[in-house]
Scaffold this motif. Sequence first.
Motif, short mmCIF file in Angstrom:
data_model
loop_
_atom_site.label_atom_id
_atom_site.label_comp_id
_atom_site.label_asym_id
_atom_site.label_seq_id
_atom_site.Cartn_x
_atom_site.Cartn_y
_atom_site.Cartn_z
N VAL A 293 31.68 89.37 52.09
CA VAL A 293 31.32 89.85 51.15
C VAL A 293 30.30 88.53 50.17
N ASN A 294 30.60 87.91 50.79
CA ASN A 294 29.72 86.58 49.77
C ASN A 294 28.72 86.13 50.34
N LEU A 295 28.57 86.36 51.82
CA LEU A 295 26.39 86.63 52.99
C LEU A 295 26.42 87.79 51.84
N THR A 296 27.28 89.43 52.15
CA THR A 296 26.16 90.60 51.35
C THR A 296 26.03 90.50 50.12
N ILE A 297 26.32 88.86 49.13
CA ILE A 297 25.71 88.90 47.81
C ILE A 297 24.65 88.58 48.06
N ALA A 298 24.58 87.16 48.93
CA ALA A 298 23.76 86.52 49.26
C ALA A 298 22.67 87.42 49.45
N GLY A 299 23.03 87.94 50.22
CA GLY A 299 21.04 88.37 51.10
C GLY A 299 20.54 89.77 50.01
N PHE A 300 21.38 90.25 48.98
CA PHE A 300 20.87 90.76 47.95
C PHE A 300 20.22 90.31 46.56
N THR A 301 20.40 88.97 46.74
CA THR A 301 19.94 87.89 45.41
C THR A 301 18.65 86.99 45.68
N PRO A 302 17.89 86.89 44.95
CA PRO A 302 17.32 85.42 45.30
C PRO A 302 17.97 84.44 45.08
N PRO A 303 17.28 83.37 45.31
CA PRO A 303 15.68 82.62 46.60
C PRO A 303 16.24 83.08 47.99
N VAL A 304 17.33 83.46 48.60
CA VAL A 304 17.33 84.14 49.88
C VAL A 304 16.73 85.55 50.12
N GLY A 305 17.80 86.33 49.71
CA GLY A 305 17.17 87.64 49.69
C GLY A 305 17.33 88.73 50.78
N THR A 306 16.85 88.39 51.96
CA THR A 306 15.99 88.40 52.50
C THR A 306 16.51 90.14 52.50
N MET A 307 18.29 90.68 52.78
CA MET A 307 17.76 92.17 52.56
C MET A 307 17.51 92.40 51.15
N MET A 308 17.44 91.75 50.51
CA MET A 308 16.12 92.39 49.18
C MET A 308 14.97 92.53 49.66
N PHE A 309 14.20 91.59 49.92
CA PHE A 309 12.51 91.49 50.38
C PHE A 309 12.40 93.20 51.73
N ILE A 310 13.58 93.31 52.98
CA ILE A 310 12.89 93.90 53.52
C ILE A 310 13.56 95.45 52.81
N THR A 311 14.15 95.59 51.80
CA THR A 311 14.30 97.10 51.72
C THR A 311 12.93 97.10 51.06
N ILE A 312 12.34 96.09 49.97
CA ILE A 312 11.14 96.45 49.10
C ILE A 312 10.18 96.54 49.54
#
Length: 81
Positions: free
Chosen positions: A19-38
């Motif tokens: 769950v912690n890594l899921t939150i990290a993937g959706f938020t900056p600065p790492v946000g790999t899932m965020m950038f892929i989704t965008i």
Amino acid sequence: MTTPLLLPVATQLGIVRSVNLTIAGFTPPVGTMMFITIAIAKVRMEDYVKECWSFLIALAAALLLITFCPGQVMFLPNAFM
């Protein structure tokens, strides 16, 4: 960042780190899932963040519940073991 603090709990419940890594993937600065989704949806980051807040709040609430009330959270999985 919080993995060292939650390491004792994470070793007992692997779900905490997930769950912690899921939150990290959706938020900056790492946000790999965020950038892929965008990139796939071709939306602006502002629009993504506006729509994503409710999910992040739900994930944070789930993380707090898993961290501080593991017996209640793991009741159903432990019932099937």
